[in-house]
Design a protein around this motif. Structure first.
Motif, short mmCIF file in Angstrom:
data_model
loop_
_atom_site.label_atom_id
_atom_site.label_comp_id
_atom_site.label_asym_id
_atom_site.label_seq_id
_atom_site.Cartn_x
_atom_site.Cartn_y
_atom_site.Cartn_z
N TRP A 89 -11.16 3.62 39.27
CA TRP A 89 -10.97 4.00 37.88
C TRP A 89 -12.16 4.77 37.32
CZ3 TRP A 89 -6.28 3.77 37.96
CH2 TRP A 89 -5.54 2.65 38.31
N SER A 90 -11.86 5.78 36.54
CA SER A 90 -12.90 6.56 35.85
C SER A 90 -12.36 7.00 34.50
CB SER A 90 -13.30 7.79 36.68
OG SER A 90 -12.24 8.73 36.70
N GLY A 91 -13.23 7.52 33.65
CA GLY A 91 -12.82 7.95 32.32
C GLY A 91 -11.87 9.12 32.35
N ARG A 92 -11.77 9.80 33.48
CA ARG A 92 -10.91 10.97 33.56
C ARG A 92 -9.46 10.64 33.89
NH1 ARG A 92 -14.30 14.24 37.89
NH2 ARG A 92 -14.32 12.13 38.72
N VAL A 93 -9.20 9.35 34.20
CA VAL A 93 -7.85 8.99 34.62
C VAL A 93 -6.86 9.10 33.46
CG1 VAL A 93 -6.43 7.09 35.48
CG2 VAL A 93 -8.68 7.52 36.47
N GLY A 94 -7.31 8.83 32.24
CA GLY A 94 -6.42 8.95 31.10
C GLY A 94 -6.08 7.61 30.50
N SER A 95 -4.91 7.52 29.87
CA SER A 95 -4.50 6.32 29.16
C SER A 95 -4.24 5.17 30.13
CB SER A 95 -3.23 6.60 28.37
OG SER A 95 -2.15 6.84 29.25
N ARG A 96 -4.17 3.96 29.54
CA ARG A 96 -3.88 2.79 30.36
C ARG A 96 -2.51 2.91 31.00
NH1 ARG A 96 -4.16 -3.57 28.42
NH2 ARG A 96 -3.38 -4.45 30.39
N SER A 97 -1.55 3.45 30.25
CA SER A 97 -0.21 3.64 30.79
C SER A 97 -0.24 4.56 32.00
CB SER A 97 0.71 4.21 29.71
OG SER A 97 1.99 4.49 30.24
N ARG A 98 -1.04 5.63 31.90
CA ARG A 98 -1.16 6.56 33.02
C ARG A 98 -1.82 5.88 34.22
NH1 ARG A 98 0.57 10.23 36.37
NH2 ARG A 98 -1.02 11.71 37.09
N ARG A 99 -2.82 5.06 33.96
CA ARG A 99 -3.48 4.35 35.05
C ARG A 99 -2.51 3.39 35.74
NH1 ARG A 99 -7.72 3.60 31.25
NH2 ARG A 99 -7.23 1.37 31.13
N ASP A 100 -1.69 2.71 34.94
CA ASP A 100 -0.72 1.77 35.52
C ASP A 100 0.30 2.50 36.38
OD1 ASP A 100 -1.99 -0.29 34.25
OD2 ASP A 100 -0.54 -0.47 32.61
N ASP A 101 0.75 3.67 35.92
CA ASP A 101 1.70 4.46 36.70
C ASP A 101 1.09 4.91 38.02
OD1 ASP A 101 3.60 4.18 34.74
OD2 ASP A 101 3.26 6.15 33.85
N LEU A 102 -0.16 5.38 37.95
CA LEU A 102 -0.84 5.80 39.18
C LEU A 102 -1.00 4.63 40.15
CD1 LEU A 102 -3.63 8.14 37.74
CD2 LEU A 102 -1.67 8.83 39.14
N LEU A 103 -1.34 3.47 39.60
CA LEU A 103 -1.51 2.28 40.44
C LEU A 103 -0.21 1.91 41.13
CD1 LEU A 103 -3.26 -0.09 41.41
CD2 LEU A 103 -2.59 -1.32 39.33
N GLU A 104 0.91 1.94 40.38
CA GLU A 104 2.22 1.62 40.96
C GLU A 104 2.57 2.59 42.09
OE1 GLU A 104 4.52 -0.77 40.40
OE2 GLU A 104 3.17 -1.83 39.06
N ASP A 105 2.37 3.89 41.85
CA ASP A 105 2.69 4.91 42.85
C ASP A 105 1.84 4.72 44.11
OD1 ASP A 105 4.53 5.96 41.12
OD2 ASP A 105 3.25 7.62 40.45
N GLN A 106 0.55 4.49 43.91
CA GLN A 106 -0.35 4.33 45.05
C GLN A 106 0.00 3.07 45.84
OE1 GLN A 106 -2.33 6.64 45.82
NE2 GLN A 106 -3.92 5.85 47.19
N ALA A 107 0.30 1.98 45.14
CA ALA A 107 0.66 0.73 45.82
C ALA A 107 1.97 0.90 46.59
CB ALA A 107 0.78 -0.40 44.81
#
Length: 421
Positions: free
Chosen positions: A169-187
């Motif tokens: 995680w970094s400040g460039r990832v964006g909103s929490r919702s965006r981080r959660d979506d990225l996490l789901e896709d990666q998992a």
């Protein structure tokens, strides 16, 4: 033709003995030899693509030395199949074997090793070296079994831990919702890569058995197998069971007697539940020191178990005993695993959210290189926190721990499950 199934497909078409004859250069099967080698070579690009994709998603490096040796060996094997001079053919097969042995030495994951040993076995069969081929097939089976165990370790909740590490995680990832979506896709990508790894390992088991059958090697009956979880349906909005449940493969005996799966043989001799009065204890959880001592007595290190298991174990160590399981079971490995594994006694969970899951309730450590382990002892069952008078034990309690059925199985890393009957 699917990757790694060329031998099985040709065997189904012409017979297993014809495959062995084609590999060994039987002059009457020259056309079949060309067809077999052509089919093998057609699948190699897809094999390489699968290995590379799995390695990247699961952070398992595909080193240049391995890829180079494997590719050169495949080309040499193809050249040998077209050679008309017997001496040239033997020389090229020997060189191909050496290259595949080099790839085997450079492999950094069990799946990579299983693929390399597959080619070593093919070369030894083609050279007419039956005993050496049998040894390579055993190494291939062992590596395939360890690949399945490694794949199971990546599916379910561990996929999310790996996804978090990979994303960073970094400040460039964006909103929490965006981080959660990225996490789901990666998992999801990690889970699918783990499934691919398990599927390829299963295909290797089938090829190994086909080749062993063609060579006339003794084969144990195949166990009845409950399939690994299927690939998640992209259109299914329901919860993905792989996100909450460990990948498990249940191997039931086809007949009374030992159960054989790849390099593993499990022999059950006794399973008997003996009721007893529960002892009272005011303590509800064990200390981490007591847990560590218990695991050490089982030859298991703390880093081999996860936090959830440690929490369950702390609760269980001080719960009243209501029955004893008298058990006598042996697991043999030929060849032995290359890494430490956990051997457990398990039972089906009655939790409605995971009705098909198996849960370990007794553990033993199996060290790398250990070829046999016998569990022959009395193992306590507990009340799982239920409070009853010491003088009265309802019959419903005198059985398995709460949340489990009375079907007993031996497990390997809580992934390969061998029920007692």
């Amino acid at each position: 033709m699917e990757p790694l199934t060329a031998i099985s497909v040709i065997a189904a078409k012409y017979g297993v003995s014809a495959v062995i004859g084609a590999l060994t250069g039987n002059e009457g099967l020259g056309g079949l030899g060309s067809e077999l080698m052509g089919a093998l070579m057609e699948s190699e690009d897809r094999i390489a693509e699968q290995l590379d994709g799995i390695s990247r998603k699961l952070d398992r490096i595909l080193v240049q030395r391995y890829a180079t040796a494997l590719g050169a060996g495949q080309r040499m094997l193809l050249d040998a199949s077209t050679a008309t001079d017997p001496q040239v053919r033997v020389a090229e097969l020997s060189r191909a074997r050496d290259l595949f042995l080099e790839a085997s030495a450079a492999a950094l994951s069990p799946l990579q090793l299983a693929v390399a040993e597959r080619y070593v076995a093919l070369c030894y069969i083609a050279l007419g070296r039956r005993e050496a081929a049998a040894t390579a097939l055993k190494s291939m089976d062992r590596a395939a079994a360890e690949a399945i165990l490694d794949a199971a370790a990546e599916a379910g909740p561990p996929a999310y831990e790996r996804a978090r590490k990979q994303l960073g995680w970094s400040g460039r990832v964006g909103s929490r919702s965006r981080r959660d979506d990225l996490l789901e896709d990666q998992a999801d990508d990690i889970i699918l890569a783990a499934l691919r790894e398990a599927e390829l390992a299963e295909e290797l088991f089938r090829e190994s058995r086909t080749l062993a059958q063609g060579m006339g090697l003794p084969l144990a009956p195949l166990p009845h197998q409950e399939e690994l979880p299927h690939e998640p349906d992209a259109e299914d909005d329901g919860p993905d069971p792989l996100r909450n449940t460990k990948m498990q493969l249940v191997l039931r005996p086809p007949a009374p007697g030992p159960v054989r799966y790849g390099p593993i043989t499990v022999t059950w001799r006794k399973v008997l539940i003996q009721p007893t009065k529960p002892s009272s204890s005011s303590k509800t959880t064990a200390s981490m020191t007591e847990v560590r001592q218990y695991l050490e007595s089982c030859s298991i290190s703390m880093d081999q178990v996860d936090g959830e298991f440690l929490r369950r174990l702390r609760r269980r160590l001080h719960q009243p005993i209501v029955a004893w399981l008298e058990v006598d079971v042996t697991i043999k490995l030929e060849p032995a695993f290359t890494r430490n594994r956990i051997i457990g006694l398990a039972s089906r969970s009655t939790d409605p959210s995971s009705p098909d899951a198996w849960v370990d309730f007794h553990l033993c450590g199996l060290t790398a290189g250990q070829s046999e382990l016998t569990i022959k002892s009395s193992i306590p069952f507990f009340l799982q926190g239920k409070e009853v008078a010491e003088s009265y034990v309802p019959s419903s309690f005198v059985s398995m721990p709460a949340g489990l059925t009375n079907e007993i199985a031996l497990s390997v890393d809580n992934t390969l499950i061998f029920p007692s009957a």
